[in-house]
Enzyme design. Structure first.
Site, PDB file in Angstrom:
ATOM      1  N   GLY A  48      -8.465  -5.190   0.623  1.00 30.11           N
ATOM      2  CA  GLY A  48      -8.570  -5.516  -0.709  1.00 30.11           C
ATOM      3  C   GLY A  48      -9.510  -4.481  -1.602  1.00 30.11           C
ATOM      4  O   GLY A  48      -9.741  -4.678  -2.495  1.00 30.11           O
ATOM      5  N   TRP A  65      -8.577  -1.471  -3.112  1.00 30.42           N
ATOM      6  CA  TRP A  65      -7.972  -1.089  -4.217  1.00 30.42           C
ATOM      7  C   TRP A  65      -7.967  -2.168  -5.113  1.00 30.42           C
ATOM      8  O   TRP A  65      -8.120  -1.999  -6.427  1.00 30.42           O
ATOM      9  CB  TRP A  65      -6.809  -0.515  -4.070  1.00 30.42           C
ATOM     10  CG  TRP A  65      -6.734   0.800  -3.299  1.00 30.42           C
ATOM     11  CD1 TRP A  65      -7.700   1.391  -2.642  1.00 30.42           C
ATOM     12  CD2 TRP A  65      -5.537   1.719  -3.232  1.00 30.42           C
ATOM     13  NE1 TRP A  65      -7.338   2.816  -2.300  1.00 30.42           N
ATOM     14  CE2 TRP A  65      -6.001   2.721  -2.600  1.00 30.42           C
ATOM     15  CE3 TRP A  65      -4.417   1.712  -3.755  1.00 30.42           C
ATOM     16  CZ2 TRP A  65      -5.329   3.892  -2.572  1.00 30.42           C
ATOM     17  CZ3 TRP A  65      -3.537   2.811  -3.716  1.00 30.42           C
ATOM     18  CH2 TRP A  65      -3.966   4.063  -2.932  1.00 30.42           C
ATOM     19  N   ASP A 122       0.341  -8.121   0.707  1.00 28.98           N
ATOM     20  CA  ASP A 122       0.293  -7.458   2.201  1.00 28.98           C
ATOM     21  C   ASP A 122       0.693  -8.472   3.078  1.00 28.98           C
ATOM     22  O   ASP A 122       0.887  -9.611   2.729  1.00 28.98           O
ATOM     23  CB  ASP A 122      -1.240  -7.226   2.435  1.00 28.98           C
ATOM     24  CG  ASP A 122      -1.693  -6.239   3.558  1.00 28.98           C
ATOM     25  OD1 ASP A 122      -1.934  -5.084   3.212  1.00 28.98           O
ATOM     26  OD2 ASP A 122      -1.349  -6.593   4.533  1.00 28.98           O
ATOM     27  N   ASP A 151      -0.860   1.658  -0.954  1.00 28.58           N
ATOM     28  CA  ASP A 151      -1.746   2.189   0.106  1.00 28.58           C
ATOM     29  C   ASP A 151      -1.176   1.960   1.608  1.00 28.58           C
ATOM     30  O   ASP A 151      -1.836   1.932   2.510  1.00 28.58           O
ATOM     31  CB  ASP A 151      -2.998   1.909  -0.049  1.00 28.58           C
ATOM     32  CG  ASP A 151      -4.052   2.749   0.655  1.00 28.58           C
ATOM     33  OD1 ASP A 151      -3.777   3.812   1.202  1.00 28.58           O
ATOM     34  OD2 ASP A 151      -5.069   2.164   1.130  1.00 28.58           O
ATOM     35  N   LYS A 160       0.497   6.192  -1.077  1.00 26.12           N
ATOM     36  CA  LYS A 160       0.232   6.972   0.048  1.00 26.12           C
ATOM     37  C   LYS A 160       1.424   7.740   0.567  1.00 26.12           C
ATOM     38  O   LYS A 160       2.388   7.077   0.911  1.00 26.12           O
ATOM     39  CB  LYS A 160      -0.566   5.829   1.062  1.00 26.12           C
ATOM     40  CG  LYS A 160      -1.141   6.990   2.245  1.00 26.12           C
ATOM     41  CD  LYS A 160      -1.305   6.354   3.404  1.00 26.12           C
ATOM     42  CE  LYS A 160      -2.285   5.167   3.432  1.00 26.12           C
ATOM     43  NZ  LYS A 160      -3.704   5.299   3.804  1.00 26.12           N
TER      44      LYS A 160
HETATM   45  N1  SAM Z   1      -5.508  -0.302  -0.143  1.00 33.59           N
HETATM   46  C1  SAM Z   1      -6.064  -1.205   0.975  1.00 33.59           C
HETATM   47  C2  SAM Z   1      -7.623  -1.453   0.538  1.00 33.59           C
HETATM   48  O1  SAM Z   1      -7.948  -0.718  -0.291  1.00 33.59           O
HETATM   49  O2  SAM Z   1      -8.081  -2.356   1.219  1.00 33.59           O
HETATM   50  C3  SAM Z   1      -5.945  -0.725   2.539  1.00 33.59           C
HETATM   51  C4  SAM Z   1      -4.609  -0.860   2.859  1.00 33.59           C
HETATM   52  S1  SAM Z   1      -4.374  -0.321   4.545  1.00 33.59           S
HETATM   53  C5  SAM Z   1      -4.509   1.256   4.774  1.00 33.59           C
HETATM   54  C6  SAM Z   1      -2.555  -0.640   4.868  1.00 33.59           C
HETATM   55  C7  SAM Z   1      -2.177  -2.081   4.838  1.00 33.59           C
HETATM   56  O3  SAM Z   1      -0.575  -2.013   4.755  1.00 33.59           O
HETATM   57  C8  SAM Z   1      -2.660  -2.877   5.931  1.00 33.59           C
HETATM   58  O4  SAM Z   1      -3.255  -4.096   5.347  1.00 33.59           O
HETATM   59  C9  SAM Z   1      -1.153  -3.609   6.377  1.00 33.59           C
HETATM   60  O5  SAM Z   1      -0.877  -4.783   6.518  1.00 33.59           O
HETATM   61  C10 SAM Z   1      -0.159  -3.226   5.225  1.00 33.59           C
HETATM   62  N2  SAM Z   1       1.325  -3.125   5.412  1.00 33.59           N
HETATM   63  C11 SAM Z   1       1.868  -2.423   6.306  1.00 33.59           C
HETATM   64  N3  SAM Z   1       3.171  -2.597   6.407  1.00 33.59           N
HETATM   65  C12 SAM Z   1       3.312  -3.500   5.570  1.00 33.59           C
HETATM   66  C13 SAM Z   1       4.785  -4.412   4.826  1.00 33.59           C
HETATM   67  N4  SAM Z   1       5.796  -4.064   5.431  1.00 33.59           N
HETATM   68  N5  SAM Z   1       4.173  -5.249   3.886  1.00 33.59           N
HETATM   69  C14 SAM Z   1       3.069  -5.792   3.337  1.00 33.59           C
HETATM   70  N6  SAM Z   1       2.170  -4.856   3.851  1.00 33.59           N
HETATM   71  C15 SAM Z   1       1.994  -3.806   4.872  1.00 33.59           C
END
Ligand code: SAM
Length: 382
Positions: free
Chosen positions: A53, A55, A118, A170, A210
């Protein structure tokens, strides 16, 4: 100061804990905003793949609390914190503070709506509606629309929902280390994010996501140019140079007339690509038609001979690439000298449901060294 790409706990990792961000990724969004003025006039946002969280925290602090994190805000924060991060003495910090710009008074915005989605649960954040859902699944669209307009959402007329100004994503899969596979899975997340964005963005809206810079990434940029007037690639200073990660910043959403986004006919594989570089750059008029089946068809006005040349000649459109973040900002690939008396801070928000929890439970059940490793693992993922 030396260089080491192996040092996972870089200056941004420490700075994030110091400044109360849940993850160091917050700086990536802040530095993209610094370059593209992302939040200008923005009040309604969807944050995809948002956990843990950071962002959403940025959105909450900028839109709801009205904090400033532009260049001025950044320099000030840096001045206030780099004593800890870089190990400067108090006097050195003071000298720099005299040149620091004045703090902007907070300007909270009205009618802000932030929806964060998420797969993982996310701890609550002020002014942010959090949802646990899979962005690749069509059922997520009505859930997202309802979260955006809980009072007025009508399932029989989903398009009547108010659109949003900005969609950010992201999203990242659990990387396997097999580059081609990771890039493929990441691109699927990006397409899912784009198709959700197409359902909710207002004309003129923005989309930031991303990407992993694989060999065919140009095709993706060309596809994005179908529906956005400006497409650029950003590499924030807080994103390691050694990582293939970058962010695509798409501005001025301009769907063709009659275009209705749907996850049943998603934009992505199979959409006709613009092969004419001049057309993609907007130097030539392209007629965009929406076919009866909902797909977008592009008419480049090229004659047959020209089209043959394009196929063979490989005219390609290269998206402008921008490094962002002030040059004085920390280098995420550098190792900075720390003061001897430095205290390591706890994570701002320990993971709510870390994927490794099950593995730890299994190890515990098998009589493994759970007690010894618990602290270390939790800290590393914060
Ligand atoms: N932007 C976030 C932050 O600032 O805290 C970090 C995001 S982290 C790099 C990537 C996220 O993508 C993970 O929490 C993962 O659970 C989520 N994710 C991956 N595949 C997903 C999907 N199909 N649907 C929803 N979230 C997904």
């Amino acid at each position: 100061m030396g260089k080491s790409s192996k040092d996972k706990r870089d200056a941004y990792y420490r700075l994030a804990k110091e400044e109360g961000w849940r993850a160091r990724s917050a700086y990536k969004l802040l530095q993209i905003d610094e370059e593209f003025n992302l939040f200008e006039g923005v009040t309604r946002v969807v944050d995809l793949c948002a956990a843990p969280g950071s962002w959403s925290q940025v959105l909450s602090r900028v839109l709801i609390k009205g904090e400033t994190f532009g260049r001025a805000g950044w320099e000030q924060k840096q001045e206030a914190t780099h004593r800890h991060v870089l190990g400067l003495t108090k006097e050195e910090g003071k000298e720099e503070s005299s040149a620091a710009p004045a703090v902007q008074p907070p300007k909270p915005r009205e009618n802000v709506r932030i929806v964060a989605i998420d797969l993982q649960p996310m701890s609550p954040l002020e002014g942010v509606t959090t949802m646990r859902a899979d962005i690749t699944h069509p059922s997520t669209i009505p859930l997202m629309l309802k979260a955006l307009d809980p009072e007025t959402y009508n399932p029989d007329s989903p398009s009547s929902s108010s659109p949003v100004d900005l969609v950010i994503s992201d999203g990242a899969p659990d990387v396997t280390g097999l580059h081609d596979l990771d890039i493929y899975v990441q691109s699927q997340l990006l397409w899912a994010a784009l198709n959700l964005a197409l359902c909710v963005l207002k004309p003129g809206g923005k989309f930031v996501a991303k990407i992993f810079r694989g060999k065919d990434v140009d095709l993706l940029f060309a596809q994005l140019k179908i529906v956005f007037k400006r497409v650029r690639v950003a590499k924030p200073r807080s994103s390691r140079a050694s990582s293939i990660e970058a962010f695509v910043v798409c501005e001025d959403f301009c769907p063709p007339e009659g275009f209705k986004a749907s996850l049943d006919k998603p934009l992505g594989a199979g959409t006709q690509l613009p092969t004419d570089a001049a057309a993609v750059r907007g130097e030539k008029q392209v007629e965009r038609k929406v076919r009866a089946d909902g797909a977008i068809e592009l008419d480049f006005g090229t004659d047959d001979e020209e089209e043959d040349d394009l196929e063979e000649g490989g005219q390609r459109w290269i998206a402008p690439f921008l490094a962002c973040g002030d040059l004085s900002a920390y280098d995420s690939d550098a190792t900075y000298k720390l003061p001897k008396d430095r205290v390591s801070l706890d994570p701002v928000q320990p993971p709510t449901a870390p994927p490794y929890r099950r593995a730890l439970e299994m190890r515990k059940m098998a009589g493994g060294a759970y007690g010894k490793t618990k602290g270390r693992v939790v800290k590393e993922t914060a």
